[in-house]
Write a protein that holds these residues in place. Structure first.
Motif, mmCIF file in Angstrom:
data_model
loop_
_atom_site.group_PDB
_atom_site.id
_atom_site.type_symbol
_atom_site.label_atom_id
_atom_site.label_comp_id
_atom_site.label_asym_id
_atom_site.label_seq_id
_atom_site.Cartn_x
_atom_site.Cartn_y
_atom_site.Cartn_z
ATOM 1 N N ARG A 109 -22.134 -19.964 -82.798
ATOM 2 C CA ARG A 109 -21.148 -21.003 -82.517
ATOM 3 C C ARG A 109 -20.056 -20.342 -81.672
ATOM 4 N N LEU A 110 -19.867 -20.848 -80.457
ATOM 5 C CA LEU A 110 -18.873 -20.286 -79.549
ATOM 6 C C LEU A 110 -17.766 -21.298 -79.299
ATOM 7 N N ARG A 111 -16.530 -20.828 -79.361
ATOM 8 C CA ARG A 111 -15.376 -21.639 -78.970
ATOM 9 C C ARG A 111 -14.817 -21.000 -77.707
ATOM 10 N N VAL A 112 -14.864 -21.749 -76.624
ATOM 11 C CA VAL A 112 -14.504 -21.215 -75.311
ATOM 12 C C VAL A 112 -13.287 -21.955 -74.789
ATOM 13 N N VAL B 292 -21.725 -24.658 -78.350
ATOM 14 C CA VAL B 292 -20.610 -24.177 -77.541
ATOM 15 C C VAL B 292 -19.569 -25.286 -77.450
ATOM 16 N N ARG B 293 -18.363 -24.984 -77.883
ATOM 17 C CA ARG B 293 -17.263 -25.951 -77.804
ATOM 18 C C ARG B 293 -16.294 -25.495 -76.716
ATOM 19 N N LEU B 294 -16.152 -26.341 -75.732
ATOM 20 C CA LEU B 294 -15.285 -26.029 -74.613
ATOM 21 C C LEU B 294 -13.952 -26.742 -74.791
ATOM 22 N N LYS B 295 -12.878 -26.023 -74.524
ATOM 23 C CA LYS B 295 -11.546 -26.601 -74.610
ATOM 24 C C LYS B 295 -10.735 -26.055 -73.445
ATOM 25 N N ALA B 296 -9.931 -26.915 -72.848
ATOM 26 C CA ALA B 296 -9.143 -26.495 -71.692
ATOM 27 C C ALA B 296 -7.824 -25.878 -72.147
ATOM 28 N N VAL B 297 -7.362 -24.887 -71.379
ATOM 29 C CA VAL B 297 -6.061 -24.265 -71.638
ATOM 30 C C VAL B 297 -4.972 -25.277 -71.331
#
Length: 192
Positions: free
Chosen positions: A140-143, A179-184
Motif C-alpha cells: 500500500r503506497l501513499r504518494v 496506490v493512493r495519490l494525493k496532491a501537495v
C-alpha cells in the motif's frame, strides 16, 4: 475488516445504551412509557425479588447462563487479540532456491519501495506499507504529488519501476498494490 467490526460493535453498544438509558431516565422522571416497557414508575426496581428467584430451580438455567458468559468471554478475547495484531508485515519469505527460504524484513522492503517511489519526477513524498501474509504480501503506497505532476504517468512509473523492482528483488510472482495519490497543497499561482 477489524476497523469495520470495531465501528459496528461500538455503534451497537451505543444504540443499546442510548435506548436503555433513555427508557430508564424517562421512567425515573415519571413520564408515560409504552405498555411493553418493563419499568413503569419512579419507585420500580430493575429486578424484583420474584424475577431474581424465578429460574433458580430450573435445571437448564445455570448451564445456559454459563454457556452465554463463556461465549461472551471468547468473543471478547478474540476482539482483544485482533486489536493487538499488527497491521504491518514484519517479514517476507523469499525463495532462496535451497528449499529453506530466507526472511526479508518488511521494514527494509517498505523503505526501499517508498524511497524509490519518492525519487520519481513529480513525487514529493511516498510512504509504503506491506500487509498480507509473509508468503503473499500486498503493498500500500501513499504518494504525495507535486503540483506539476500528472497522475497517470506517475502511476505507470511507480508500477513499472518501484513495484516491479520490489517484486523482482524479493522473488515474488506478484505483488498486488494499492496506490493512493494525493496532491501537495500549494498556493494558487498568480497570473499577470
Amino acid at each position: 475488516m477489524i476497523g469495520k467490526c470495531n465501528r459496528i460493535l461500538t455503534g451497537l453498544a451505543g444504540l443499546v445504551l442510548l435506548v436503555v438509558g433513555g427508557g430508564v431516565l424517562v421512567a425515573g422522571l415519571g413520564l408515560s412509557l409504552p405498555s411493553w416497557w418493563p419499568y413503569d414508575g419512579r419507585n420500580d426496581v430493575l429486578l424484583s425479588r420474584g424475577d431474581r428467584y424465578r429460574w433458580r430451580d430450573e435445571g437448564w438455567w445455570w448451564p445456559t447462563v454459563i454457556a452465554v458468559l463463556a461465549v461472551l468471554v471468547v468473543l471478547a478475547l478474540w476482539w482483544l487479540l485482533a486489536q493487538m495484531r499488527r497491521g504491518r508485515l514484519a517479514e517476507i519469505l523469499v525463495d532462496s532456491g535451497d528449499g529453506e527460504g530466507a526472511l526479508l524484513r518488511g521494514k527494509a522492503l517498505e523503505g526501499v519501495l517508498g524511497g524509490e517511489a519518492a525519487s520519481l519526477d513529480g513525487v514529493s513524498d511516498a510512504k509504503a506499507t506491506l500487509t498480507g501474509r509473509r508468503t503473499a504480501p500486498r503493498a500500500r503506497l501513499r504518494v504525495l504529488l507535486e503540483p506539476h505532476a500528472a497522475p497517470g504517468p506517475t502511476l505507470r512509473d511507480i508500477s513499472e519501476g518501484a513495484l516491479a523492482h520490489a517484486r523482482a528483488s524479493a522473488g515474488l510472482d506478484e505483488l498486488p498494490a494499492e496506490v493512493r495519490l494525493k496532491a501537495v497543497k500549494h498556493r494558487a499561482e498568480r497570473v499577470n
